[in-house]
Design a protein around this motif. Structure first.
Motif, mmCIF file in Angstrom:
data_model
loop_
_atom_site.group_PDB
_atom_site.id
_atom_site.type_symbol
_atom_site.label_atom_id
_atom_site.label_comp_id
_atom_site.label_asym_id
_atom_site.label_seq_id
_atom_site.Cartn_x
_atom_site.Cartn_y
_atom_site.Cartn_z
ATOM 1 N N VAL A 1 0.773 -1.240 -0.113
ATOM 2 C CA VAL A 1 0.087 0.092 -0.036
ATOM 3 C C VAL A 1 0.852 1.279 0.078
ATOM 4 C CG1 VAL A 1 -0.150 0.105 2.512
ATOM 5 C CG2 VAL A 1 -2.181 1.084 1.083
ATOM 6 N N GLN A 2 0.469 2.286 -0.424
ATOM 7 C CA GLN A 2 1.127 3.446 -0.525
ATOM 8 C C GLN A 2 0.918 4.214 0.655
ATOM 9 O OE1 GLN A 2 -0.250 5.903 -3.886
ATOM 10 N NE2 GLN A 2 1.465 5.233 -5.180
ATOM 11 N N SER A 3 2.074 5.169 1.138
ATOM 12 C CA SER A 3 1.927 5.757 2.343
ATOM 13 C C SER A 3 0.654 6.744 2.376
ATOM 14 C CB SER A 3 3.225 6.862 2.578
ATOM 15 O OG SER A 3 3.103 7.352 3.626
ATOM 16 N N GLY A 4 -0.087 6.822 3.682
ATOM 17 C CA GLY A 4 -1.303 7.290 3.896
ATOM 18 C C GLY A 4 -2.548 6.394 3.775
ATOM 19 N N GLY A 5 -2.172 5.251 3.119
ATOM 20 C CA GLY A 5 -3.183 4.321 2.748
ATOM 21 C C GLY A 5 -3.617 3.558 3.989
ATOM 22 N N SER A 6 -4.469 2.792 3.884
ATOM 23 C CA SER A 6 -5.205 1.658 4.659
ATOM 24 C C SER A 6 -4.968 -0.012 4.476
ATOM 25 C CB SER A 6 -6.608 2.168 5.163
ATOM 26 O OG SER A 6 -6.588 3.486 5.533
ATOM 27 N N LEU A 7 -5.048 -0.788 5.331
ATOM 28 C CA LEU A 7 -5.042 -1.892 5.329
ATOM 29 C C LEU A 7 -5.885 -2.377 6.619
ATOM 30 C CD1 LEU A 7 -1.639 -3.148 4.015
ATOM 31 C CD2 LEU A 7 -3.621 -3.462 2.761
ATOM 32 N N ARG A 8 -6.569 -3.413 6.325
ATOM 33 C CA ARG A 8 -7.144 -4.394 7.553
ATOM 34 C C ARG A 8 -6.789 -5.948 7.440
ATOM 35 N NH1 ARG A 8 -13.294 -6.786 8.508
ATOM 36 N NH2 ARG A 8 -13.618 -6.069 10.702
ATOM 37 N N LEU A 9 -6.274 -5.897 8.559
ATOM 38 C CA LEU A 9 -5.757 -7.266 8.946
ATOM 39 C C LEU A 9 -7.035 -8.145 9.617
ATOM 40 C CD1 LEU A 9 -2.017 -6.854 9.811
ATOM 41 C CD2 LEU A 9 -2.873 -7.120 7.561
ATOM 42 N N SER A 10 -6.969 -9.379 9.346
ATOM 43 C CA SER A 10 -7.594 -10.343 10.237
ATOM 44 C C SER A 10 -6.890 -11.768 10.539
ATOM 45 C CB SER A 10 -8.849 -10.928 9.000
ATOM 46 O OG SER A 10 -9.830 -9.784 8.928
ATOM 47 N N CYS A 11 -7.432 -12.230 11.700
ATOM 48 C CA CYS A 11 -6.806 -13.364 12.313
ATOM 49 C C CYS A 11 -7.505 -14.199 12.699
ATOM 50 C CB CYS A 11 -5.812 -13.123 13.241
ATOM 51 S SG CYS A 11 -5.041 -14.357 14.148
ATOM 52 N N ALA A 12 -7.910 -15.550 12.058
ATOM 53 C CA ALA A 12 -9.031 -16.342 12.707
ATOM 54 C C ALA A 12 -8.443 -17.440 13.234
ATOM 55 C CB ALA A 12 -9.742 -16.642 11.452
ATOM 56 N N GLU B 1 2.447 4.289 7.270
ATOM 57 C CA GLU B 1 3.879 5.041 6.765
ATOM 58 C C GLU B 1 4.983 3.876 6.283
ATOM 59 O OE1 GLU B 1 4.605 6.817 10.788
ATOM 60 O OE2 GLU B 1 2.854 8.078 10.644
ATOM 61 N N PRO B 2 5.807 4.511 5.723
ATOM 62 C CA PRO B 2 6.808 3.275 5.632
ATOM 63 C C PRO B 2 7.486 2.554 6.718
ATOM 64 C CG PRO B 2 7.047 5.226 4.110
ATOM 65 C CD PRO B 2 5.985 5.621 5.179
ATOM 66 N N GLU B 3 7.361 3.379 7.884
ATOM 67 C CA GLU B 3 7.992 2.614 9.047
ATOM 68 C C GLU B 3 7.058 1.568 9.495
ATOM 69 O OE1 GLU B 3 9.617 6.588 8.164
ATOM 70 O OE2 GLU B 3 7.670 5.947 8.612
ATOM 71 N N ASP B 4 5.907 1.445 8.854
ATOM 72 C CA ASP B 4 4.890 0.256 9.451
ATOM 73 C C ASP B 4 5.314 -1.078 8.516
ATOM 74 O OD1 ASP B 4 2.505 2.982 9.457
ATOM 75 O OD2 ASP B 4 3.529 1.881 11.196
ATOM 76 N N THR B 5 6.235 -0.818 7.882
ATOM 77 C CA THR B 5 6.425 -1.882 6.877
ATOM 78 C C THR B 5 7.072 -3.102 7.839
ATOM 79 O OG1 THR B 5 6.937 -0.843 5.002
ATOM 80 C CG2 THR B 5 7.893 -2.814 5.118
ATOM 81 N N ALA B 6 6.441 -4.217 7.720
ATOM 82 C CA ALA B 6 6.950 -5.371 8.788
ATOM 83 C C ALA B 6 5.925 -6.569 8.354
ATOM 84 C CB ALA B 6 6.743 -5.090 10.106
ATOM 85 N N SER C 1 4.751 1.835 0.617
ATOM 86 C CA SER C 1 5.755 2.541 -0.079
ATOM 87 C C SER C 1 5.596 4.028 0.032
ATOM 88 C CB SER C 1 5.572 2.073 -1.534
ATOM 89 O OG SER C 1 4.049 2.285 -1.997
ATOM 90 N N SER C 2 6.824 4.679 -0.373
ATOM 91 C CA SER C 2 6.903 6.194 0.079
ATOM 92 C C SER C 2 6.264 6.985 -1.079
ATOM 93 C CB SER C 2 8.201 6.551 0.716
ATOM 94 O OG SER C 2 9.161 6.375 -0.236
#
Length: 118
Positions: free
Chosen positions: A12-23, A86-91, A117-118
Motif C-alpha cells: 500500500v502507498q503511504s497514507g493508505g489503509s489495510l485491514r488485517l484479520s486473524c481467525a 507510513e513506510p515505518e509500518d513495513t513489517a 511504499s513512500s
C-alpha cells in the motif's frame, strides 16, 4: 491446539489503509487476550496492539490514533484496522492468542507481510 491464520496484508502507498484479520480454529478455543505484533527487517518483534476478551485494548505509542484493534468472539477472530500507514509500518505482522483451555498457552500465526511504499 489452536491454529491462527492471518490475512489482509499487502502493498500500500503511504497514507493508505489495510485491514488485517486473524481467525482462530482448533479444539480449545476459549481465548483470552489476542494481539498483533510486527517485526521489521533487522529489528526485534514488537507489540502493536492487544485486546482482552472483554474488549480492553492496548496500543504501541507509534500506532495510537492510526490503528484500531477489534475482535469478534463468536467468530474467534481479531482484526487490525490500519490507517495513515507510513513506510515505518513495513513489517511482518503476526497475531497471537492465549488459550484458557490450554493453560494460558500462547499460540502464534505464521504472519502476513505489510509493505508501505513512500
Amino acid at each position: 491446539q489452536v491454529q491462527l491464520a492471518e490475512s489482509g496484508g499487502g502493498l500500500v502507498q503511504s497514507g493508505g489503509s489495510l485491514r488485517l484479520s486473524c481467525a482462530a480454529s482448533g479444539s480449545k478455543l476459549s481465548l483470552d487476550a489476542m494481539g498483533w505484533y510486527r517485526q521489521a527487517p533487522g529489528k526485534q518483534r514488537e507489540l502493536v496492539a492487544a485486546i482482552t476478551r472483554g474488549g480492553y485494548t492496548n496500543y504501541a505509542d507509534s500506532v495510537k490514533g492510526r490503528f484500531t484493534i477489534s475482535r469478534n468472539n463468536a467468530k474467534n477472530t481479531v482484526y487490525l484496522q490500519m490507517n495513515s500507514l507510513e513506510p515505518e509500518d513495513t513489517a511482518v505482522y503476526s497475531c497471537n492468542a492465549t488459550s484458557l483451555e490450554s493453560g494460558y498457552k500462547v499460540f502464534w500465526g505464521q504472519g502476513t507481510q505489510v509493505t508501505v511504499s513512500s
